[in-house]
Design an enzyme around this catalytic site. Sequence first.
Site, PDB file in Angstrom:
ATOM      1  N   ARG A   1       0.815  -1.383  -0.097  1.00  0.00           N
ATOM      2  CA  ARG A   1       0.104  -0.026   0.067  1.00  0.00           C
ATOM      3  C   ARG A   1       0.816   1.188   0.188  1.00  0.00           C
ATOM      4  O   ARG A   1       1.995   1.344   0.843  1.00  0.00           O
ATOM      5  CB  ARG A   1      -1.008  -0.016   1.104  1.00  0.00           C
ATOM      6  CG  ARG A   1      -1.907  -0.869   1.178  1.00  0.00           C
ATOM      7  CD  ARG A   1      -2.589  -1.387   2.490  1.00  0.00           C
ATOM      8  NE  ARG A   1      -3.698  -2.282   2.271  1.00  0.00           N
ATOM      9  CZ  ARG A   1      -3.447  -3.675   2.402  1.00  0.00           C
ATOM     10  NH1 ARG A   1      -2.268  -4.101   2.586  1.00  0.00           N
ATOM     11  NH2 ARG A   1      -4.719  -4.402   2.233  1.00  0.00           N
TER      12      ARG A   1
ATOM     13  N   HIS B   1      -0.997  -2.421  -4.256  1.00  0.00           N
ATOM     14  CA  HIS B   1      -0.322  -3.227  -5.358  1.00  0.00           C
ATOM     15  C   HIS B   1      -0.191  -2.602  -6.549  1.00  0.00           C
ATOM     16  O   HIS B   1      -0.736  -3.133  -7.948  1.00  0.00           O
ATOM     17  CB  HIS B   1      -1.166  -4.794  -5.462  1.00  0.00           C
ATOM     18  CG  HIS B   1      -1.075  -5.701  -4.089  1.00  0.00           C
ATOM     19  ND1 HIS B   1       0.034  -5.581  -3.377  1.00  0.00           N
ATOM     20  CD2 HIS B   1      -1.981  -6.329  -3.823  1.00  0.00           C
ATOM     21  CE1 HIS B   1      -0.129  -6.406  -2.454  1.00  0.00           C
ATOM     22  NE2 HIS B   1      -1.176  -6.900  -2.630  1.00  0.00           N
TER      23      HIS B   1
ATOM     24  N   HIS C   1       2.788 -12.554  -6.032  1.00  0.00           N
ATOM     25  CA  HIS C   1       1.733 -12.868  -4.946  1.00  0.00           C
ATOM     26  C   HIS C   1       1.510 -14.059  -4.871  1.00  0.00           C
ATOM     27  O   HIS C   1      -0.001 -14.256  -4.899  1.00  0.00           O
ATOM     28  CB  HIS C   1       0.717 -11.754  -5.446  1.00  0.00           C
ATOM     29  CG  HIS C   1      -0.290 -11.198  -4.049  1.00  0.00           C
ATOM     30  ND1 HIS C   1      -0.821 -12.255  -3.216  1.00  0.00           N
ATOM     31  CD2 HIS C   1      -0.294 -10.134  -3.458  1.00  0.00           C
ATOM     32  CE1 HIS C   1      -1.343 -11.616  -2.217  1.00  0.00           C
ATOM     33  NE2 HIS C   1      -1.205 -10.241  -2.329  1.00  0.00           N
TER      34      HIS C   1
ATOM     35  N   ASP D   1      -1.794  -9.949   8.256  1.00  0.00           N
ATOM     36  CA  ASP D   1      -1.529  -9.110   7.078  1.00  0.00           C
ATOM     37  C   ASP D   1      -0.632  -8.058   7.362  1.00  0.00           C
ATOM     38  O   ASP D   1      -0.895  -6.861   7.404  1.00  0.00           O
ATOM     39  CB  ASP D   1      -2.890  -8.625   6.475  1.00  0.00           C
ATOM     40  CG  ASP D   1      -3.065  -8.251   5.099  1.00  0.00           C
ATOM     41  OD1 ASP D   1      -1.822  -8.133   4.536  1.00  0.00           O
ATOM     42  OD2 ASP D   1      -4.010  -8.011   4.816  1.00  0.00           O
TER      43      ASP D   1
ATOM     44  N   GLU E   1       5.168 -12.355   1.033  1.00  0.00           N
ATOM     45  CA  GLU E   1       5.477 -11.614  -0.401  1.00  0.00           C
ATOM     46  C   GLU E   1       6.721 -10.676   0.129  1.00  0.00           C
ATOM     47  O   GLU E   1       6.706  -9.873   1.005  1.00  0.00           O
ATOM     48  CB  GLU E   1       4.437 -10.381  -0.594  1.00  0.00           C
ATOM     49  CG  GLU E   1       2.949 -11.024  -0.748  1.00  0.00           C
ATOM     50  CD  GLU E   1       1.834 -10.359  -0.403  1.00  0.00           C
ATOM     51  OE1 GLU E   1       1.883  -8.961  -0.453  1.00  0.00           O
ATOM     52  OE2 GLU E   1       0.846 -10.472   0.428  1.00  0.00           O
TER      53      GLU E   1
HETATM   54  C1  BGC Z   1      -2.590  -7.685   1.187  1.00  0.00           C
HETATM   55  C2  BGC Z   1      -3.859  -7.866   1.518  1.00  0.00           C
HETATM   56  C3  BGC Z   1      -4.789  -8.235   0.359  1.00  0.00           C
HETATM   57  C4  BGC Z   1      -4.335  -8.879  -0.556  1.00  0.00           C
HETATM   58  C5  BGC Z   1      -4.773  -9.163  -1.699  1.00  0.00           C
HETATM   59  C6  BGC Z   1      -2.051  -8.526   0.316  1.00  0.00           C
HETATM   60  O1  BGC Z   1      -0.688  -8.459  -0.028  1.00  0.00           O
HETATM   61  O2  BGC Z   1      -1.692  -7.164   2.262  1.00  0.00           O
HETATM   62  O3  BGC Z   1      -4.537  -7.149   2.527  1.00  0.00           O
HETATM   63  O4  BGC Z   1      -6.169  -8.555   0.659  1.00  0.00           O
HETATM   64  O5  BGC Z   1      -3.010  -8.749  -0.835  1.00  0.00           O
HETATM   65  O6  BGC Z   1      -4.987  -7.933  -2.400  1.00  0.00           O
END
Ligand code: BGC
Length: 348
Positions: A79, A104, A175, A245, A310
């Site tokens: 983010r 992302h 991802h 997360d 990630e």
């Molecule tokens: C994020 C999550 C998100 C997921 C899918 C992850 O990298 O931290 O919050 O829901 O990606 O977008």
Amino acid sequence: MLTTHPSLAPDGAPFTVLTLTNAQGMRISLMDWGATWLSCEVPMGDGQMRETLLGCHSPQDYLRQTAYLGATVGRYANRIAFSQLTQRSHTIKLVPNQGEHQLHGGANGPDRRRWAIVARDEQSVTFSLRSPDGDNGFPGNLAVKVTYTLTNEGRVEIRYVADVDRLCPVNFTNHAYFNLDDNSTDCLDHRLFINAESFLPVDREGIPNAALTPVSIGGMDFRQPKRVGQDLLSDDGQRCVGGYDHAYLLSEHCRDGQSPAATLWSSDERVMMNVYTSKPALQFYSGNFLAGTPSRDGGEYGRFAGLALESEFLPDSPNHPEWPQPDCWLTPGDTYHSMTAYQFTVLK
Ligand code: BGC
């Protein structure tokens, strides 16, 4: 092996799927749409193959999921708060896609683009993409290549190389969601080790809202391997984002790519996966919002069906020069290099 899939991607051309196989018969597959990692099948030594990655039934299904399954994510993975970059008191507005924030790299980012296949052999493929100046608000023209290599040691190596013609933060990742139990159950009985002493607390939108914090707080500590489910949702920090997360700042000695940043074991302890990376941080996401995502068998995944590890710069790093990690801004004339490897071992 390269196959052209009969269905069409949004650009009107067919999806191209590639399969790489190593000397032991381990197989991974990838597609050019989103330079996406589709599958990772590990030979178990008893004639059985075990699928270790979450994925969809068909390439078309990837278009209707929002979990970024196996996709190449950038220009800035994770983010950026209020979709705003600040550099030398100059502000750049990005295009938001998660409320006011950018997640992302924004909507229809590299994860939803056609990448060109520029090199390939039996055990390696390189995809490339050009992202124009202003793409999702990011400054400068960017050229990026990602190479996936499957080694005979059961290692899936992902290498990124990028350059820009204007100063821009660059943070590519993959991802992938892992489930080392053949996707047969959720990932809560997997054991996990993360080589990190601190993590970043976040608010309910996933935006860092405190300083780097020792992992000994709440259920965040994975310095000794433990079951993913053991302390899941055991503290307020997790409860506000539905589970794990969070970005962990990796111990510095991981950055040479020699010591594992993380290790994951299947619940039957037969498959072990080591993660190596040159990146300073690892986002551990326990699949909190996976429910409803189209699955490999044509059904739907449930919550916690798989987990993502990630490799990244810390989230919102362009706005936090004070954090102890290398600079995430790429200068014209310099080249971005980053490597992450997932090493699979079958234990007897
Ligand atoms: C994020 C999550 C998100 C997921 C899918 C992850 O990298 O931290 O919050 O829901 O990606 O977008």
